[in-house]
Each structure stands twice: as structure tokens, then as C-alpha cells.
Motif scaffolding. Structure first.
Motif, short mmCIF file in Angstrom:
data_model
loop_
_atom_site.label_atom_id
_atom_site.label_comp_id
_atom_site.label_asym_id
_atom_site.label_seq_id
_atom_site.Cartn_x
_atom_site.Cartn_y
_atom_site.Cartn_z
N LEU A 96 -4.47 -35.11 2.85
CA LEU A 96 -5.31 -34.85 1.68
C LEU A 96 -5.75 -36.15 1.01
N TYR B 105 -8.38 -35.00 -4.73
CA TYR B 105 -6.95 -34.84 -4.45
C TYR B 105 -6.30 -33.87 -5.43
N ALA C 295 -7.20 -30.33 -4.49
CA ALA C 295 -6.49 -29.96 -3.26
C ALA C 295 -5.03 -29.61 -3.55
N ARG D 232 -6.93 -26.29 1.20
CA ARG D 232 -6.84 -27.41 0.26
C ARG D 232 -8.03 -28.36 0.45
N VAL D 233 -8.42 -28.59 1.70
CA VAL D 233 -9.56 -29.46 1.96
C VAL D 233 -10.84 -28.83 1.40
N ALA E 152 -10.91 -29.43 -2.20
CA ALA E 152 -11.19 -30.84 -2.51
C ALA E 152 -12.68 -31.14 -2.47
#
Length: 563
Positions: free
Chosen positions: A10, A91, A94, A105-106, A109
Motif C-alpha cells: 500500500l 495510504y 487504504a 484497499r488499493v 487509495a
């Protein structure tokens, strides 16, 4: 994948996004665009603490930058701030989204960092707002911990809020986020935190001699605008709609842009249900309502009866000027959109039969923001460029630093913004107040299109009325700085009788005749106390996080035995 490797991935994704935008400007030199002005060494003058005659709109940001540039060159400080803003936004989102899936999570982000809000605020130079935007996911995370009564949550919340509160708008954005997400049971903690950390700008605002009312003409001039064939509120829902069309990425005006915004919002709303299941309904509802509030405030001037109400508030309610350029409040809408979009994609991927299909969907969702706004990359495809100040600026800085003559500096031509050939004729804020070691007065009258918005610095009235250098000296001006190669006319009467001290291709410095009528400034004690309280609070929070839990427990037990 274990937690450590996931965090590294991440961090790499977040750094990649930041490099994709800022790599062209990471060399030496300054990015000077609209309101974004940094200097090699910014001085800690009274205005940096809010002790000047103007409203403290950039307090305590200017003081923080002055302290930072005393240790590190200003262009490096600027690059660190900009890089960390985009990195921290990506970050933070994420880490905030409640999921076990790295792909989700990506998606969160990219969905939070690669937005019209970040791009437009970057191009217009509102770097403190970018820091606030980057802090919001961390503030939400810490506020949720406080809501759950986790150890040291209050200390983490204080530290998450501190970088966000460098200006009044950032302070309000951060404070209401903390209050809403921590919940009503923690209102005492969050309200106290909000007041204490905002003291550095609250106290000088209350003590300002010029008052805290704003020109009602600013409502229409700074209202949200449509970026395509859709209405302004649709642009706001897509995290854009800033008043200045020159800083809007061209892709925002594409024919498909309104359709893509509607698709994104619809998907995000579908993802708020799984968010409520994982967080609980009250915090998820609070995040959504805060986002809706941001949309309403941002679009209020474009709605029926919105402009008259805001205009009345500007002229009658102290501090209502915060509602000017109201599109900044749509930052609250970004998190529910990014988190909801990511969780909706996760839910859709779970229904697919093959791993390849699931992976393709997640990759497509992660790339969606980049593909729909590609002109945010590479410094906005050349919008941003690192340039160096001409040597004239350091020469004038040296003259002023070595001369103990009293009085302030007035910058001519009388205009808030400049356009120099050495910065490729980009519109930029006059750098003199931050590049020189004395208080510099600039005309703070704003001109937006054909509209003129009155300034808020009470001292400028006497400067505008001056007909000679003697008049300027009587207004407390000891120096006249003429900036060459930028639009605007300099009244020759203001220079007749003034003594030239230094002259170059870009700047000429004059000394006004006689002794400037310098008036006493108000006591700095209340402002210094306000800053001290905020700094002690931040230091205490940092100490609380650094001390091991066992040390604190032993200390409490030792005191109990002594009693």
C-alpha cells in the motif's frame, strides 16, 4: 499476505501515485501557482502569527513554514509537503476501508487520492487544504478508535488533527470530522480538542481590529460552477466544481464526465451498506451525513435562495467569510464516495466465479479514477513547473535584513496576484510577503472576472489613498518595492521623492522620506499563549504515544500505593 507486506504494498502504491503527479517538479526550484507561494527562507514576522492588520487566513501555516524553512530550504519543504499530502491521502484511505482484501484497499487509495478535489486545489495552490484532505482518513480512523474506547485513541486523534489545522477552513473540516465520527458520548473530548488545536487562528481572529465581516460580492464570485453540460451540483458530487475554471482539468469537461460521475456516486452509495455492517450503523451514518453536509454547503450558492442567504451572512455574521469558496467543504464527501466505491467493487467481485474475473474487476476499478482524469498526472500535464527566483529577490531580502529602518514594505503595482516571465507568466500570489524579512502590504482587493471583491486589510485603505511617498510614510510605510514585468500600473507620484536603494531587472526598492509613522501593534501575549497551549497539547499527545503502556500503569500503581 501478512499485514507487514500488505502495508509495504500500500505504501508503494501510494508513493507511486504521488510520483506520477509530482515527479516532474521534484527538482530544485519552487512551484508557484495561484495561492501557492513558498520562499527559500520565510521569516517569522507578526503576520505569520496573525498579529498583523489582515485577517489570519494563513495562520498558523505561515508560522510553521517559517520555522521549517529555518532548518530546510523552502523548495525542499514545499516538495515534502506536496508529496506527503498525496501519499498520506492514498495510504490513509487504504488503511481506513474495513476489508481483508488488498485489492479493495488499493481501490480506496486511488478513489480518494486521484480526485478532482485534490487536482483543483493543487492547481490553485491551496496546499494547507491538501494536507487537511490527507489527514481526514487518519482523523476518521482515530475518532472511531476513540468511539470504541481503545487505549491512547485521544492522543492519536490529536496528532491526526494537528497537521490539518494550519488554516481556519482546515481546522473546521478536521474538527467536525472528529466530532461526528467519535460520536456524542465523546463530545467533551472532541469539542475540547477542536477548540484547543484551533486556538492559533481563533485568538488572532477575535482580536483583529478590522472586524471579521466579508464582502457579500464574494458569494457569487466564488460559488461552485459547472464543469461540463451538467449542473454545478453534479460537478460538486464528482468532487469538483471549483469557482476558478482555469484550474479545472480538461477531462472534467468531457461529454461523458457527468455520466461517469453519476455511475461512481451510484456505486459508492451501494457500498455504504457493507460499510455500515462492518463499522456499525451510527458511524457509517455520521460519515454519510457529513459528506451530504459538504455537498450542500458547496452547492448552496447555486441553489434557490442560497445566494441571498449567504450574502446576508457575509455582511452581518462574523466569520461567515469561511463559507466563501464553499466548494472546499465537499472534502467531506470524498471519504464516503471512496470507501463506498471500494466496498461495492469488493461485493461485486465476490459474486464472480473466477479469480481472473475478480482480479480484472478490481484492477479496472483501481484504474478508473486515473483513466477518467489522466490530465492530473505529470504535474497536470505541464501545468506545474519548478522555477527559481531571480537573484533580485535575495538581494532585496539582504538589504532589508541589514537595515534597521522602521516601517513596513508596500508592494507595487497594487495587486494581489502577479504574472512574471520567469514563471512562464503563470498567475501567482505576490511572493513578497513570504520572500522578504519585513511585513509587506499588498492590495488584497480580489478581481474575479468582472467582479471586484473588497479586501479585508484595514491598513490598505490609507495606502490606496496615498498620492505621494510622504503619504505612504505617514501610513507607516518605510519601503516601496516595485515589481517589474508584471501587469499593473505604478502611480509615478508615489515614487517622486522616494530614495532608490536597490534596482535590478525584476525589482526596485525605494526608501520613503522622513520617519515612518509606525503605530504600536497589539500585545502578542494572547496569541503566544494560544500557540503555546496548542503546542503543549500536541507534545503531550506525542509523549503519550511514545511512553509504553506498562510505564504508565506502573506510574499509576506507584501513586496508588503511596496514597
Amino acid at each position: 499476505m501478512d499485514a507487514r507486506r500488505e502495508r509495504l504494498v500500500l505504501a508503494a502504491v501510494s508513493a507511486g501515485l504521488a510520483l506520477l503527479v509530482f515527479l516532474p517538479v521534484l527538482g530544485r526550484g519552487f512551484v508557484l501557482s495561484y495561492d501557492m507561494v513558498f520562499a527559500q527562507r520565510q521569516s517569522l514576522i507578526p503576520d505569520a502569527l496573525g498579529l498583523g492588520s489582515a485577517l489570519p487566513r494563513s495562520v498558523p501555516a505561515d508560522a510553521v513554514v517559517a520555522l521549517a524553512t529555518a532548518l530546510v530550504p523552502g523548495d525542499i519543504v514545499q516538495k515534502i509537503v506536496l508529496f506527503l499530502a498525496l501519499f498520506g491521502a492514498a495510504y490513509g484511505a487504504a488503511r481506513l476501508v474495513p476489508t481483508e482484501q488488498l485489492g479493495t484497499r488499493v481501490v480506496a487509495a486511488t478513489g480518494y487520492a486521484w480526485t478532482a478535489y485534490f487536482a483543483e486545489r493543487l492547481f490553485i495552490g491551496h496546499w494547507p487544504l491538501l494536507l487537511t484532505y490527507a489527514c481526514l482518513p487518519w482523523i476518521v480512523r482515530a475518532a472511531l478508535s476513540l468511539r470504541r474506547n481503545e487505549p491512547r485513541a485521544l492522543a492519536r486523534l490529536i496528532l491526526a488533527c494537528a497537521p490539518a489545522m494550519l488554516t481556519p477552513p482546515g481546522g473546521v473540516l478536521a474538527a467536525l470530522t472528529a466530532i461526528a465520527l467519535a460520536g456524542p458520548r465523546k463530545l467533551g473530548h472532541t469539542l475540547g480538542l477542536a477548540v484547543v488545536l484551533n486556538l492559533p487562528w481563533l485568538v488572532p481572529t477575535f482580536l483583529n481590529d478590522g472586524g471579521t465581516l466579508s464582502d457579500p460580492a464574494g458569494v457569487a464570485a466564488f460559488s461552485a460552477r459547472a464543469e461540463s453540460w451538467g449542473p454545478a451540483i453534479l460537478s460538486v458530487l464528482g468532487l469538483g466544481g471549483i469557482w476558478n475554471g482555469d484550474v479545472v482539468p480538461g477531462s472534467r469537461g468531457a461529454p461523458m464526465a457527468p455520466v461517469l460521475i453519476l455511475v461512481m456516486v451510484a456505486v459508492a452509495l451501494a457500498g455504504l451498506r457493507p460499510l455500515a455492517r462492518k463499522w456499525g450503523t451510527p458511524p457509517a451514518r455520521a460519515l454519510l451525513l457529513l459528506g451530504v453536509l459538504g455537498v450542500v454547503l458547496a452547492a448552496l450558492a447555486t441553489l434557490p435562495f442560497g445566494e441571498p442567504v449567504l450574502s446576508w451572512a457575509m455582511g452581518n455574521v462574523p466569520g461567515a467569510g469561511l463559507l466563501r469558496d464553499a466548494q472546499k467543504w465537499v472534502a467531506w464527501w470524498a471519504l464516503p464516495v471512496a470507501l463506498g466505491f471500494a466496498l461495492a467493487v469488493e461485493a461485486a467481485a465476490a459474486r464472480l466465479r473466477t479469480g481472473a474475473a475478480r482480479g480484472a474487476l478490481v484492477v479496472a476499478a483501481a484504474l478508473f479514477p486515473l483513466l477518467t482524469m489522466p490530465d492530473f498526472a505529470w504535474g497536470g500535464w505541464g501545468r506545474l513547473e519548478a522555477v527559481r527566483y531571480p537573484d533580485d529577490w535575495s538581494a532585496v531580502h539582504r538589504v532589508l535584513a541589514e537595515d534597521d529602518r522602521p516601517g513596513d514594505v508596500v508592494a507595487l503595482p497594487l495587486s494581489t496576484f502577479r504574472s512574471f516571465a520567469w514563471n512562464d507568466h503563470r498567475t501567482q500570489l505576490d511572493p513578497a510577503p513570504r520572500a522578504l524579512p519585513e511585513t509587506v502590504l499588498v492590495d488584497d482587493t480580489l478581481r474575479v472576472g468582472g467582479e471586484e471583491i473588497a479586501g479585508e486589510d484595514s491598513r490598505m485603505d490609507r495606502v490606496r489613498a496615498a498620492k505621494s511617498p510622504e503619504d505612504l510614510s505617514a501610513a507607516g510605510i518605510g519601503w516601496i518595492l516595485v515589481e517589474h514585468g508584471t501587469p499593473g500600473r505604478v502611480d509615478p507620484r508615489l515614487l517622486t521623492g522616494a530614495e532608490p536603494v536597490w534596482s535590478g531587472d525584476w525589482l526596485t526598492l525605494y526608501r520613503t522620506p522622513g520617519e515612518p509613522a509606525v503605530t504600536g501593534t497589539r500585545s502578542p501575549v494572547p496569541v503566544m499563549l494560544a500557540n503555546g497551549v496548542a503546542l503543549v497539547t500536541i507534545a503531550a499527545a506525542l509523549l503519550c504515544l511514545k511512553l509504553p503502556v506498562r510505564t504508565l500503569s506502573r506510574r499509576r500503581n506507584s501513586l496508588s500505593r503511596k496514597e
